[in-house]
Design a protein around this motif. Structure first.
Motif, PDB file in Angstrom:
ATOM      1  N   ALA A 172       0.915  -1.405   0.019  1.00 40.92           N
ATOM      2  CA  ALA A 172      -0.093   0.108   0.023  1.00 40.92           C
ATOM      3  C   ALA A 172       0.961   1.288  -0.121  1.00 40.92           C
ATOM      4  CB  ALA A 172      -0.832  -0.002   1.085  1.00 40.92           C
ATOM      5  N   MET A 173       2.218   0.855   0.053  1.00 41.12           N
ATOM      6  CA  MET A 173       3.026   2.146   0.032  1.00 41.12           C
ATOM      7  C   MET A 173       3.597   2.691  -1.361  1.00 41.12           C
ATOM      8  SD  MET A 173       5.131   0.794   3.472  1.00 41.12           S
ATOM      9  CE  MET A 173       6.232   2.171   3.732  1.00 41.12           C
ATOM     10  N   GLU A 174       4.083   3.957  -1.559  1.00 39.14           N
ATOM     11  CA  GLU A 174       4.683   4.279  -2.565  1.00 39.14           C
ATOM     12  C   GLU A 174       6.178   3.823  -2.899  1.00 39.14           C
ATOM     13  OE1 GLU A 174       5.458   8.608  -4.953  1.00 39.14           O
ATOM     14  OE2 GLU A 174       4.340   8.756  -3.167  1.00 39.14           O
ATOM     15  N   PRO A 175       6.355   3.169  -3.998  1.00 37.88           N
ATOM     16  CA  PRO A 175       7.759   2.841  -4.343  1.00 37.88           C
ATOM     17  C   PRO A 175       8.596   4.105  -4.867  1.00 37.88           C
ATOM     18  CG  PRO A 175       6.301   2.088  -6.060  1.00 37.88           C
ATOM     19  CD  PRO A 175       5.457   2.859  -5.101  1.00 37.88           C
ATOM     20  N   VAL A 176       9.954   3.978  -4.512  1.00 30.87           N
ATOM     21  CA  VAL A 176      10.702   5.178  -4.951  1.00 30.87           C
ATOM     22  C   VAL A 176      11.745   4.305  -5.831  1.00 30.87           C
ATOM     23  CG1 VAL A 176      12.559   6.900  -4.169  1.00 30.87           C
ATOM     24  CG2 VAL A 176      10.676   6.196  -2.751  1.00 30.87           C
ATOM     25  N   VAL A 213       3.147   8.522   3.680  1.00 31.39           N
ATOM     26  CA  VAL A 213       3.163   9.978   4.176  1.00 31.39           C
ATOM     27  C   VAL A 213       1.748  10.199   4.898  1.00 31.39           C
ATOM     28  CG1 VAL A 213       3.384  12.562   4.122  1.00 31.39           C
ATOM     29  CG2 VAL A 213       5.039  10.653   2.792  1.00 31.39           C
ATOM     30  N   ASP A 214       1.635  10.180   6.091  1.00 27.51           N
ATOM     31  CA  ASP A 214       0.131  10.599   6.970  1.00 27.51           C
ATOM     32  C   ASP A 214       0.383  11.975   6.919  1.00 27.51           C
ATOM     33  OD1 ASP A 214      -2.014  10.909   8.384  1.00 27.51           O
ATOM     34  OD2 ASP A 214      -1.459   9.518   9.782  1.00 27.51           O
ATOM     35  N   ALA A 215      -0.430  12.673   6.161  1.00 27.24           N
ATOM     36  CA  ALA A 215      -0.572  13.916   6.516  1.00 27.24           C
ATOM     37  C   ALA A 215      -2.037  14.610   6.920  1.00 27.24           C
ATOM     38  CB  ALA A 215      -0.243  14.941   5.034  1.00 27.24           C
ATOM     39  N   SER A 216      -2.707  13.752   7.587  1.00 24.83           N
ATOM     40  CA  SER A 216      -3.962  14.037   8.049  1.00 24.83           C
ATOM     41  C   SER A 216      -3.734  15.067   8.964  1.00 24.83           C
ATOM     42  CB  SER A 216      -4.615  12.624   8.511  1.00 24.83           C
ATOM     43  OG  SER A 216      -3.863  12.381   9.750  1.00 24.83           O
ATOM     44  N   ARG A 217      -2.873  15.384   9.747  1.00 25.92           N
ATOM     45  CA  ARG A 217      -2.772  16.415  10.469  1.00 25.92           C
ATOM     46  C   ARG A 217      -1.423  17.304  10.081  1.00 25.92           C
ATOM     47  NH1 ARG A 217      -1.487  14.473  16.328  1.00 25.92           N
ATOM     48  NH2 ARG A 217      -0.972  16.742  16.382  1.00 25.92           N
ATOM     49  N   ARG A 218      -1.759  18.357   9.277  1.00 29.90           N
ATOM     50  CA  ARG A 218      -0.651  19.086   8.833  1.00 29.90           C
ATOM     51  C   ARG A 218       0.507  19.540   9.936  1.00 29.90           C
ATOM     52  NH1 ARG A 218       0.180  20.109   3.781  1.00 29.90           N
ATOM     53  NH2 ARG A 218       1.102  22.190   4.171  1.00 29.90           N
ATOM     54  N   ASP A 219       0.042  19.609  11.030  1.00 28.03           N
ATOM     55  CA  ASP A 219       1.033  20.155  12.303  1.00 28.03           C
ATOM     56  C   ASP A 219       1.680  18.759  12.732  1.00 28.03           C
ATOM     57  OD1 ASP A 219      -1.201  18.999  13.615  1.00 28.03           O
ATOM     58  OD2 ASP A 219      -0.812  20.101  15.079  1.00 28.03           O
ATOM     59  N   THR A 225      11.950  14.214  -2.297  1.00 30.07           N
ATOM     60  CA  THR A 225      11.031  14.643  -3.216  1.00 30.07           C
ATOM     61  C   THR A 225       9.463  14.108  -3.249  1.00 30.07           C
ATOM     62  OG1 THR A 225      12.968  15.401  -4.639  1.00 30.07           O
ATOM     63  CG2 THR A 225      10.718  15.231  -5.891  1.00 30.07           C
ATOM     64  N   ARG A 226       9.514  12.936  -3.080  1.00 27.23           N
ATOM     65  CA  ARG A 226       8.388  12.050  -3.047  1.00 27.23           C
ATOM     66  C   ARG A 226       7.576  12.537  -1.658  1.00 27.23           C
ATOM     67  NH1 ARG A 226       7.647   8.292  -6.778  1.00 27.23           N
ATOM     68  NH2 ARG A 226       9.331   8.028  -8.168  1.00 27.23           N
ATOM     69  N   VAL A 227       8.351  12.399  -0.562  1.00 27.58           N
ATOM     70  CA  VAL A 227       7.723  13.188   0.688  1.00 27.58           C
ATOM     71  C   VAL A 227       6.806  14.530   0.472  1.00 27.58           C
ATOM     72  CG1 VAL A 227       7.894  13.867   3.141  1.00 27.58           C
ATOM     73  CG2 VAL A 227       8.978  11.709   2.450  1.00 27.58           C
ATOM     74  N   LYS A 228       7.697  15.380  -0.093  1.00 26.26           N
ATOM     75  CA  LYS A 228       7.248  16.805  -0.168  1.00 26.26           C
ATOM     76  C   LYS A 228       5.906  16.814  -1.404  1.00 26.26           C
ATOM     77  CE  LYS A 228      11.322  19.666   0.420  1.00 26.26           C
ATOM     78  NZ  LYS A 228      12.178  20.587   0.135  1.00 26.26           N
ATOM     79  N   ARG A 229       5.891  15.869  -2.255  1.00 33.03           N
ATOM     80  CA  ARG A 229       4.917  15.571  -3.433  1.00 33.03           C
ATOM     81  C   ARG A 229       3.472  15.315  -2.671  1.00 33.03           C
ATOM     82  NH1 ARG A 229       6.433  11.995  -7.317  1.00 33.03           N
ATOM     83  NH2 ARG A 229       8.301  13.659  -7.954  1.00 33.03           N
ATOM     84  N   ARG A 230       3.899  14.319  -1.850  1.00 33.17           N
ATOM     85  CA  ARG A 230       2.714  13.736  -1.035  1.00 33.17           C
ATOM     86  C   ARG A 230       1.862  14.925  -0.005  1.00 33.17           C
ATOM     87  NH1 ARG A 230       0.414  10.537  -3.454  1.00 33.17           N
ATOM     88  NH2 ARG A 230       1.552   8.720  -3.923  1.00 33.17           N
ATOM     89  N   LEU A 231       2.809  15.622   0.421  1.00 31.02           N
ATOM     90  CA  LEU A 231       2.336  16.648   1.447  1.00 31.02           C
ATOM     91  C   LEU A 231       1.594  17.847   0.644  1.00 31.02           C
ATOM     92  CD1 LEU A 231       5.354  17.367   3.658  1.00 31.02           C
ATOM     93  CD2 LEU A 231       2.997  16.161   4.429  1.00 31.02           C
ATOM     94  N   GLN A 232       2.234  18.277  -0.509  1.00 25.86           N
ATOM     95  CA  GLN A 232       1.480  19.275  -1.505  1.00 25.86           C
ATOM     96  C   GLN A 232       0.253  18.687  -2.128  1.00 25.86           C
ATOM     97  OE1 GLN A 232       5.019  19.562  -4.134  1.00 25.86           O
ATOM     98  NE2 GLN A 232       5.818  21.273  -3.088  1.00 25.86           N
ATOM     99  N   GLN A 233       0.200  17.371  -2.286  1.00 24.15           N
ATOM    100  CA  GLN A 233      -1.134  16.804  -2.712  1.00 24.15           C
ATOM    101  C   GLN A 233      -2.143  16.779  -1.660  1.00 24.15           C
ATOM    102  OE1 GLN A 233       0.355  12.884  -4.146  1.00 24.15           O
ATOM    103  NE2 GLN A 233       0.738  13.846  -6.113  1.00 24.15           N
ATOM    104  N   ALA A 234      -1.889  16.690  -0.295  1.00 27.26           N
ATOM    105  CA  ALA A 234      -2.651  16.587   0.878  1.00 27.26           C
ATOM    106  C   ALA A 234      -3.259  17.924   1.206  1.00 27.26           C
ATOM    107  CB  ALA A 234      -1.733  15.988   2.026  1.00 27.26           C
ATOM    108  N   THR A 235      -2.762  18.926   0.624  1.00 28.02           N
ATOM    109  CA  THR A 235      -3.495  20.255   0.879  1.00 28.02           C
ATOM    110  C   THR A 235      -4.498  20.564  -0.176  1.00 28.02           C
ATOM    111  OG1 THR A 235      -1.752  21.549  -0.626  1.00 28.02           O
ATOM    112  CG2 THR A 235      -1.368  21.320   1.754  1.00 28.02           C
TER     113      THR A 235
END
Length: 142
Positions: free
Chosen positions: A47-51, A62-68, A132-142
């Motif tokens: 269920a995870m993203e390959p790099v 990346v669990d960005a359900s809480r942005r803080d 880069t992938r962590v950051k992309r996931r965070l940007q997609q979560a917003t």
């Protein structure tokens, strides 16, 4: 914190690497590889993203359900200590921080670890790809 300064937990890791020479850096990287946490029972590698940029199999979530309070998970096989070490550095340096703090991490922060003389550029690019992938996931979560 300026946009070009790593957050304190990551800066502490960078400082540790900068205080060491050659073989000591390899030993520290191996130590990090042993400290990569196991995945929680509810999370499967499938269920995870390959790099794919990493030379060894690496998966991240990346669990960005809480942005803080972003929660990061990495999975890499024990026989890939360099990749595991890089994942562990990112986990220890970024896990639990806010999305904004992680997004402000310089993309090339890993150059400050001083590993380019002992780790191939291809492997270093793998660490860059993880961030880069962590950051992309965070940007997609917003």
């Amino acid at each position: 914190m300026s946009a070009m300064t790593p957050p304190p937990p990551l800066q502490e890791i960078i400082d540790d690497f900068q205080a060491m020479q050659g073989e000591e850096k390899i030993q520290l990287l191996l130590e990090f590889s042993r400290e990569l946490p196991e995945l929680p029972a509810e999370l499967e590698e499938a269920a995870m993203e390959p790099v794919p940029e990493c030379q060894s199999p690496l998966f991240l979530a990346v669990d960005a359900s809480r942005r803080d309070h972003v929660v990061l998970h990495f999975s890499a096989p024990p026989e890939a200590p360099t990749t595991r070490g890089f994942a562990s550095i990112l986990h220890q340096g970024l896990n639990g921080l806010s999305a904004d703090e992680i997004l402000a991490v310089p993309d090339d922060f890993y150059l400050n670890l001083g590993l380019e003389s002992i780790v191939s550029p291809l492997r270093l690019r793998g660490m860059s790809a993880m961030l880069t992938r962590v950051k992309r996931r965070l940007q997609q979560a917003t």
